[in-house]
Enzyme design. Structure first.
Site, mmCIF file in Angstrom:
data_model
loop_
_atom_site.group_PDB
_atom_site.id
_atom_site.type_symbol
_atom_site.label_atom_id
_atom_site.label_comp_id
_atom_site.label_asym_id
_atom_site.label_seq_id
_atom_site.Cartn_x
_atom_site.Cartn_y
_atom_site.Cartn_z
ATOM 1 N N ARG A 176 69.280 55.410 -35.614
ATOM 2 C CA ARG A 176 68.194 56.051 -36.367
ATOM 3 C C ARG A 176 66.918 56.038 -35.531
ATOM 4 N NH1 ARG A 176 68.098 53.867 -42.065
ATOM 5 N NH2 ARG A 176 68.287 55.909 -43.025
ATOM 6 N N HIS B 107 63.050 56.050 -36.015
ATOM 7 C CA HIS B 107 62.106 55.817 -37.112
ATOM 8 C C HIS B 107 60.810 56.597 -36.890
ATOM 9 C CE1 HIS B 107 64.727 52.347 -37.975
ATOM 10 N NE2 HIS B 107 64.274 52.470 -39.212
ATOM 11 N N GLU C 124 53.819 46.227 -45.531
ATOM 12 C CA GLU C 124 52.737 46.616 -46.430
ATOM 13 C C GLU C 124 51.835 45.420 -46.726
ATOM 14 O OE1 GLU C 124 56.071 46.896 -47.187
ATOM 15 O OE2 GLU C 124 56.101 48.909 -46.315
ATOM 16 N N SER D 285 61.797 54.287 -43.760
ATOM 17 C CA SER D 285 62.731 55.328 -43.302
ATOM 18 C C SER D 285 63.122 56.228 -44.472
ATOM 19 C CB SER D 285 63.990 54.683 -42.682
ATOM 20 O OG SER D 285 64.740 54.030 -43.686
HETATM 21 N N1 HPA Z 1 58.670 46.754 -46.267
HETATM 22 C C1 HPA Z 1 58.967 47.805 -45.476
HETATM 23 N N2 HPA Z 1 60.091 47.884 -44.794
HETATM 24 C C2 HPA Z 1 60.970 46.877 -44.905
HETATM 25 C C3 HPA Z 1 60.726 45.770 -45.710
HETATM 26 C C4 HPA Z 1 59.498 45.704 -46.437
HETATM 27 O O1 HPA Z 1 59.207 44.755 -47.181
HETATM 28 N N3 HPA Z 1 61.817 44.958 -45.590
HETATM 29 C C5 HPA Z 1 62.670 45.576 -44.750
HETATM 30 N N4 HPA Z 1 62.175 46.736 -44.319
#
Ligand code: HPA
Length: 277
Positions: free
Chosen positions: A97, A99, A198, A217
């Site tokens: 993939r 991203h 986040e 994704s």
């Molecule tokens: N946030 C964004 N992407 C992710 C997370 C998450 O908490 N865990 C795994 N991929």
């Protein structure tokens, strides 16, 4: 980066569907399989599923196929596999993939999906590892994606291409997955750009606007798959509770470890679902 200069999708004059057709021709030549029925993109935690779906008849380095980029990340395999299921279906497994956060542009993000469509695939199964917002969910739990909120502000569609996204994550395929595992829950996936996780405030926003899953994704790929006329099934593995829902800091290593721990169970589930498609 030298490959961004020579990459066929980086030429603004390139037709991304023609590049996808070239990639599909590479896949047909290198696998000896003219058409695939189903395509499956493996996100983190889902890698073992390929071994359980059927007989692998060919494995390709993604970099041998037109337009595919080398994987940016440990834990993401850069290969394509052609698998024959016991019911005679051909499955193209995409372990490569690209991203959105890699910054190579949306055309490269959705190239694998457009290639899958060009190989003949009518069903696109998208999987990922993601953070969970629903407090009843626990790391290691697979959930169905029922809908999405695309927070990237970007789109794979070029020009005035008005595509309907009602029932983007097919109700029919979700019902079929729940037939295999009635305990499967579902939720709305919010794609953030990443690559940073986040903030707790962003997770609260995602919850307020109707999200249950946060990740980096899938939404742009789903839109491109719909544009190409495919029926879509989406799965998230909850690798962690989203920031602020879990009080400890998030680490990429822990996300990968949660994926590895859950891998045997969710891979078996995914293989059973694919067997029903
Ligand atoms: N946030 C964004 N992407 C992710 C997370 C998450 O908490 N865990 C795994 N991929």
């Amino acid at each position: 980066m030298s490959d961004s200069i020579t990459h066929p999708l980086d030429d603004p004059g390139a037709d991304p569907f023609a590049v996808a057709a070239d990639a599909a021709a590479d896949i047909a030549r290198l696998t000896g399989v003219d058409r695939h029925d189903i395509a499956l993109t493996l996100g983190s935690g889902w890698g073992k599923a390929a071994d359980l779906i059927g007989e692998t008849t060919a494995t390709l380095a993604a970099t041998d196929v037109t337009g595919f980029s080398a994987p940016a990340l440990a834990g993401h395999v850069g290969s394509l596999r052609s698998i024959l299921t016991s019911s005679g279906k051909r499955v193209l497994v995409i372990g490569a993939r690209t991203h959105y956060y890699e910054g190579h542009g949306v055309r490269r993000v959705v190239h694998s999906v457009r290639t899958a469509a060009a190989t003949g695939a009518k069903t696109m199964v998208l999987t990922n590892g993601a953070g969970g917002i629903k407090p009843t969910w626990t790391p290691g739990q697979p959930v169905l994606i029922s809908d999405h909120i695309n927070l990237t502000g970007d789109s794979p569609l070029e020009g005035a291409t008005f595509i309907d996204l009602t029932d983007l994550y097919s109700t029919r395929l979700r019902d079929l997955a729940r037939h295999v595992d009635p305990s499967l829950e579902e939720g709305v996936y919010c794609q953030f750009r990443g690559p940073q996780y986040e903030t707790p405030a962003e997770v609260r926003m995602a919850k307020t606007i109707g999200g249950h899953i946060v990740g980096m994704s899938t939404t742009l790929e789903a839109i491109a798959a719909r544009e190409s006329g495919m029926e879509i099934l989406g799965f998230s593995l909850i690798t962690n509770m989203a920031a602020g829902i879990q009080t400890t800091p998030l680490s990429h290593r822990e996300v990968l470890e949660a994926g590895q721990a859950a891998e045997p169970v969710i891979s078996a589930l995914l293989a059973r679902v694919i067997g029903q498609l």
